[in-house]
Scaffold this active site. Structure first.
Site, mmCIF file in Angstrom:
data_model
loop_
_atom_site.group_PDB
_atom_site.id
_atom_site.type_symbol
_atom_site.label_atom_id
_atom_site.label_comp_id
_atom_site.label_asym_id
_atom_site.label_seq_id
_atom_site.Cartn_x
_atom_site.Cartn_y
_atom_site.Cartn_z
ATOM 1 N N ILE A 1 0.179 8.005 3.276
ATOM 2 C CA ILE A 1 1.247 8.094 2.047
ATOM 3 C C ILE A 1 1.984 6.930 1.948
ATOM 4 O O ILE A 1 2.397 6.031 2.739
ATOM 5 C CB ILE A 1 2.217 9.316 2.593
ATOM 6 C CG1 ILE A 1 1.401 10.584 2.863
ATOM 7 C CG2 ILE A 1 3.194 9.564 1.215
ATOM 8 C CD1 ILE A 1 2.414 11.639 3.158
ATOM 9 N N HIS B 1 2.146 -1.851 3.921
ATOM 10 C CA HIS B 1 1.576 -1.702 5.302
ATOM 11 C C HIS B 1 0.537 -0.469 5.028
ATOM 12 O O HIS B 1 -0.375 -0.867 5.484
ATOM 13 C CB HIS B 1 2.574 -1.120 6.137
ATOM 14 C CG HIS B 1 2.070 -1.022 7.648
ATOM 15 N ND1 HIS B 1 2.553 -2.041 8.631
ATOM 16 C CD2 HIS B 1 1.518 -0.332 8.315
ATOM 17 C CE1 HIS B 1 2.189 -2.102 9.781
ATOM 18 N NE2 HIS B 1 1.427 -0.870 9.809
ATOM 19 N N ARG C 1 -3.616 18.325 -1.537
ATOM 20 C CA ARG C 1 -5.097 18.234 -1.283
ATOM 21 C C ARG C 1 -5.381 18.783 0.020
ATOM 22 O O ARG C 1 -6.831 18.456 0.535
ATOM 23 C CB ARG C 1 -5.155 16.606 -1.244
ATOM 24 C CG ARG C 1 -4.944 16.059 -2.747
ATOM 25 C CD ARG C 1 -5.174 14.500 -2.719
ATOM 26 N NE ARG C 1 -4.497 14.151 -4.104
ATOM 27 C CZ ARG C 1 -4.211 13.017 -4.631
ATOM 28 N NH1 ARG C 1 -4.500 11.896 -3.475
ATOM 29 N NH2 ARG C 1 -3.835 12.629 -5.770
#
Ligand code: DLZ
Length: 149
Positions: free
Chosen positions: A79, A85, A124
């Site tokens: 996420i 990062h 999802r």
């Protein structure tokens, strides 16, 4: 012209599922979907392996691909964070999984969600749409394609 349907007979297929613990509240839902699909398509055998995060998926996939599994299903959830990062993790996970697949000729499936929000990740990995379930279906189709069946 319509395409021929995929061969989704899993009865002679051994699958390794590698799942990341990071964002476990999402990846556990992907794993549930994957196990459901394995059962539905009569997968002969499946084993589950856990890694800390998506960045670690390729190295374990590499080992398992050489240990004789017919396909490796990699599950993770990345996420978007404030820094970039997450971008490095997603890029390396995708490239690493693809590399293992090409190097070993074993289908390695990219069942890693890359989402902007947690809401998208939940959507999802739910009942209606579940990318863990889709990943196992892709793995079965790919093993049969590689076998020429
Ligand atoms: C460190 C990290 C961060 C910030 N975000 C995620 C993420 O969204 N999804 C995921 O699967 N893993 C994340 N990780 C952990 C890395 O994948 C990895 O486990 C650590 O950097 C240790 O190598």
């Amino acid at each position: 012209m319509s395409f021929p349907p995929p061969n989704l007979d899993g009865s002679k297929i051994r699958i390794a599922i590698v799942v990341a613990r990071f964002n476990e509240h999402i990846t556990s839902r992907l794993l549930d979907g994957a196990l459901e699909a394995a059962k539905k398509h009569n997968v002969e055998a499946h084993d589950v392996f856990y890694v800390p995060g998506s960045f670690e998926l390729p190295v374990v996939a590499a080992k398992l691909a050489r240990r004789g599994y017919d396909a490796i299903v990699c599950l993770g959830c990345i996420i978007r964070h404030e820094t970039d990062h997450y971008l490095h993790i997603a890029t390396q996970a995708a490239a690493g999984i693809q590399r293992v697949s090409i190097d070993t000729w074993r289908p390695c499936i990219f069942g890693v969600l890359t989402c902007d929000t947690e809401e998208q990740a939940l959507e999802r990995s739910g009942e209606e749409r579940n990318e863990g379930r889709n990943a196992v279906v892709s793995a079965i189709e790919m093993v049969n394609v590689m076998r020429g069946q």
